[in-house]
Design a protein around this motif. Structure first.
Motif, PDB file in Angstrom:
ATOM      1  N   ALA A 279      37.716   9.569  44.389  1.00  0.00           N
ATOM      2  CA  ALA A 279      38.554  10.392  45.266  1.00  0.00           C
ATOM      3  C   ALA A 279      39.514   9.520  46.058  1.00  0.00           C
ATOM      4  O   ALA A 279      39.155   8.423  46.504  1.00  0.00           O
ATOM      5  CB  ALA A 279      37.675  11.188  46.220  1.00  0.00           C
ATOM      6  N   GLU A 281      41.683   8.725  49.381  1.00  0.00           N
ATOM      7  CA  GLU A 281      41.347   8.901  50.790  1.00  0.00           C
ATOM      8  C   GLU A 281      41.942  10.217  51.314  1.00  0.00           C
ATOM      9  O   GLU A 281      43.117  10.519  51.104  1.00  0.00           O
ATOM     10  CB  GLU A 281      41.888   7.728  51.609  1.00  0.00           C
ATOM     11  CG  GLU A 281      41.441   7.754  53.062  1.00  0.00           C
ATOM     12  CD  GLU A 281      41.864   6.502  53.821  1.00  0.00           C
ATOM     13  OE1 GLU A 281      41.711   6.494  55.057  1.00  0.00           O
ATOM     14  OE2 GLU A 281      42.343   5.545  53.173  1.00  0.00           O
ATOM     15  N   SER A 283      41.072  13.135  50.260  1.00  0.00           N
ATOM     16  CA  SER A 283      41.008  14.179  49.235  1.00  0.00           C
ATOM     17  C   SER A 283      39.595  14.761  49.213  1.00  0.00           C
ATOM     18  O   SER A 283      38.687  14.175  48.635  1.00  0.00           O
ATOM     19  CB  SER A 283      41.367  13.604  47.860  1.00  0.00           C
ATOM     20  OG  SER A 283      41.222  14.575  46.858  1.00  0.00           O
ATOM     21  N   TYR A 284      39.434  15.913  49.848  1.00  0.00           N
ATOM     22  CA  TYR A 284      38.102  16.486  49.987  1.00  0.00           C
ATOM     23  C   TYR A 284      37.813  17.591  48.966  1.00  0.00           C
ATOM     24  O   TYR A 284      36.715  18.143  48.963  1.00  0.00           O
ATOM     25  CB  TYR A 284      37.924  17.039  51.403  1.00  0.00           C
ATOM     26  CG  TYR A 284      38.077  15.984  52.473  1.00  0.00           C
ATOM     27  CD1 TYR A 284      37.128  14.973  52.606  1.00  0.00           C
ATOM     28  CD2 TYR A 284      39.176  15.989  53.316  1.00  0.00           C
ATOM     29  CE1 TYR A 284      37.274  13.987  53.575  1.00  0.00           C
ATOM     30  CE2 TYR A 284      39.336  15.012  54.283  1.00  0.00           C
ATOM     31  CZ  TYR A 284      38.384  14.012  54.414  1.00  0.00           C
ATOM     32  OH  TYR A 284      38.524  13.031  55.365  1.00  0.00           O
ATOM     33  N   ASP A 285      38.799  17.924  48.152  1.00  0.00           N
ATOM     34  CA  ASP A 285      38.592  18.988  47.178  1.00  0.00           C
ATOM     35  C   ASP A 285      38.466  18.457  45.750  1.00  0.00           C
ATOM     36  O   ASP A 285      38.516  19.227  44.793  1.00  0.00           O
ATOM     37  CB  ASP A 285      39.726  20.011  47.253  1.00  0.00           C
ATOM     38  CG  ASP A 285      41.105  19.382  47.007  1.00  0.00           C
ATOM     39  OD1 ASP A 285      41.177  18.137  46.883  1.00  0.00           O
ATOM     40  OD2 ASP A 285      42.092  20.138  46.946  1.00  0.00           O
ATOM     41  N   PRO A 308      30.994  11.356  48.845  1.00  0.00           N
ATOM     42  CA  PRO A 308      32.336  11.399  49.447  1.00  0.00           C
ATOM     43  C   PRO A 308      33.386  10.585  48.705  1.00  0.00           C
ATOM     44  O   PRO A 308      34.580  10.876  48.803  1.00  0.00           O
ATOM     45  CB  PRO A 308      32.091  10.840  50.857  1.00  0.00           C
ATOM     46  CG  PRO A 308      30.664  11.138  51.137  1.00  0.00           C
ATOM     47  CD  PRO A 308      29.967  10.987  49.817  1.00  0.00           C
TER      48      PRO A 308
END
Length: 408
Positions: A279, A281, A283-285, A308
Motif C-alpha cells: 500500500a 502511504e 492508501s487505506y482502501d 496496514p
C-alpha cells in the motif's frame, strides 16, 4: 428397515477384477441382512472410454462449444453405463437389482449446471424397491432440476450423492469404497510410512479433504455430519474396515477413550502463486479494491494476510497471470512468487496447546525449508513453501509429529 449405502468410485468399476470385488462387498452386506443402495461413479479415469474426463476431452476435440446444460446431459452417461453394467452382473449372480438415475432416485437440484446443489431428496421410489427385495443401484453425481433437466453435482459428486441418500434414507452407515485402505496420515506417494487412521471426526476429515486429501469430497462429509450419519472409507480390494468418520462423542463411545492426538494428518496442495501488494502511504482502501477486483475476475483467493502496509494472498498458478494483469491495470505493482505449495497440519487437539508452531518451524528449519507465509485456525496450521520443497516439508512434519506410528 436396516439400510446401508455403498458407493463405488471409478477405479472400483474399471476392470473385471475390480467389479468382482464390488460384487463380493454387495454379497457381504446382503448376508448381514442390510437393505442395500449402491451409488456408482463413471468407470475408470481419464483416457478410459467412459470416464468423465474422457467425455469432456471428446467435446474439446469436437467443437468445444457444448453449453453447460447439454454438457451435463453428456456427463450423466458415464454413471448410467456403470450402473447398467453392475445391474447385469448382479442379476447374473442371482441378486435382483434395479437401476435409477439420480432424478428417479428423487434427487432434485438447482440449475447450476456443472456444480449443482441438492435442494431436496424424495427417496420414496427407492424405499419401494428395497421393500420388494431389490438392490437399488443409483447413478451418482447427478440430479434433476424442477424443469426436468439433467444436472451434475461437480467434482466428488458421487460421494455427495451417497451421503445425501444415506441422510434421506436414515441409513445406518455409508461406505465409500475407493482404491486406498481408508484415510492415511499423509499422501503415501510422498510419505512411505503414512499410517491408516482407524477413526477420525467429521471436522478432521473435512479439513483434510478441503486441504488436499482426495479420499472423500468435503461436501459429502458436511452432508453426513449434519445428518449424523457415520461414514466408512474403505478399500474395494480388501475386507479391511477402513476409516470410520463420525462425531467425537461417537468416537469416544466406540473406542472407550478420548482421542489424544494433537495432529491427525498432513495435507498439501501444489500449484499455488503468492501475490504481495504494498500500500502507498495514506492508501487505506487498497485491501478492499484488491479483493473486489479479484471477485470481479472470479479469481478464488486463499491464505489471506491483511495488514496496514498491504495484502498478501495466494491464487492457483493458472490464474496468477490474470490476477497480476488485473492489479497492474489498477496501477499497482504486485510481487508474484509462482510455483508454491500449501502444506497443512491438521488436528482437532491443537487448539490451546502451546508449542505446536515451534515444532513446525523446528522441523522445517532442520529440513532446510523456507516458510513463505503462515496462518492458523482452531484445528489447522498452514504454511506456504516453494513447490520444490513440498515433499520434503510433508515428510519432515509427518516425522516431527510422529505420525509414522499406528494411529488409533
Amino acid at each position: 428397515m436396516k439400510i446401508l449405502v455403498q458407493k463405488f468410485g471409478g477405479t472400483s468399476l474399471s476392470t473385471a477384477e475390480a467389479r468382482a470385488h464390488v460384487i463380493e462387498h454387495i454379497q457381504d452386506a446382503l448376508k448381514q441382512e442390510y437393505k442395500l443402495v449402491v451409488v456408482v461413479s463413471a468407470m475408470g479415469r481419464k483416457g478410459e472410454p467412459y470416464a468423465t474426463d474422457t467425455l469432456l476431452e471428446w467435446i474439446r476435440q469436437n467443437g468445444d462449444r457444448l453449453p453447460d446444460r447439454e454438457q451435463d446431459m453428456l456427463l450423466c452417461c458415464g454413471e448410467l453405463i456403470s450402473a447398467a453394467t453392475l445391474c447385469s452382473l448382479l442379476n447374473a449372480a442371482g441378486i435382483p437389482s434395479t437401476v435409477l438415475t439420480g432424478a428417479q432416485a428423487g434427487i432434485r437440484t438447482n440449475d447450476t449446471f456443472g456444480n449443482a446443489q441438492i435442494t431436496s431428496l424424495q427417496p420414496g421410489r427407492i424405499l419401494e424397491l428395497l421393500d420388494q427385495g431389490n438392490v437399488v443401484i443409483v447413478a451418482g453425481f447427478q440430479g434433476e432440476t424442477a424443469d426436468g433437466d439433467f444436472t451434475t453435482l461437480g467434482r466428488g459428486g458421487s460421494d455427495t450423492s451417497a451421503t445425501a441418500l444415506g441422510a434421506a434414507l436414515n441409513a445406518e452407515i455409508v461406505d465409500i469404497f475407493t482404491d486406498v485402505s481408508g484415510i492415511l496420515t499423509a499422501d503415501p506417494r510422498i510419505v512411505d510410512d503414512a499410517q491408516p487412521l482407524s477413526v477420525v471426526s467429521y471436522m478432521e476429515i473435512c479439513n483434510m479433504a478441503h486441504l488436499g486429501a482426495k479420499v472423500i469430497h468435503p461436501r459429502a462429509v458436511e452432508v453426513a455430519m449434519h445428518a449424523g450419519i457415520p461414514v466408512r472409507v474403505r478399500s474395494t480390494f480388501s475386507k479391511d474396515p477402513g476409516t470410520l468418520v463420525t462425531h467425537p462423542d461417537a468416537i469416544k463411545a466406540a473406542t472407550g477413550t478420548v482421542q489424544d492426538r494433537f495432529v491427525t494428518g498432513i495435507a498439501h496442495v501444489p500449484g499455488i502463486s503468492q501475490i504481495r501488494v504494498s500500500a502507498k502511504e495514506g492508501s487505506y482502501d487498497l485491501q478492499l479494491n484488491v479483493f473486489k477486483a479479484m471477485a470481479r475476475q472470479r479469481i478464488s483467493v486463499d491464505f489471506i494476510n491483511v495488514n496496514p502496509s498491504g495484502v498478501v494472498y495466494t491464487v492457483f498458478d493458472h490464474e496468477a497471470n490474470r490476477a497480476a494483469d488485473t492489479l497492474v491495470e489498477m496501477g499497482l505493482s504486485p510481487l508474484i512468487t509462482p510455483n508454491c505449495a500449501k502444506v497443512s497440519i491438521i488436528g482437532g487437539g491443537m487448539n490451546g496447546v502451546p508449542g505446536i508452531m515451534a515444532h513446525i518451524v523446528e522441523a522445517l528449519t532442520e529440513a532446510d525449508v523456507q516458510i513463505l507465509q503462515s496462518a492458523d485456525s482452531n484445528t489447522t496450521i498452514w504454511v506456504l513453501v516453494q513447490e520444490e520443497d513440498m515433499a520434503r516439508a510433508v515428510r519432515a512434519l509427518h516425522k516431527q509429529f510422529k505420525l509414522y506410528r499406528t494411529m488409533k
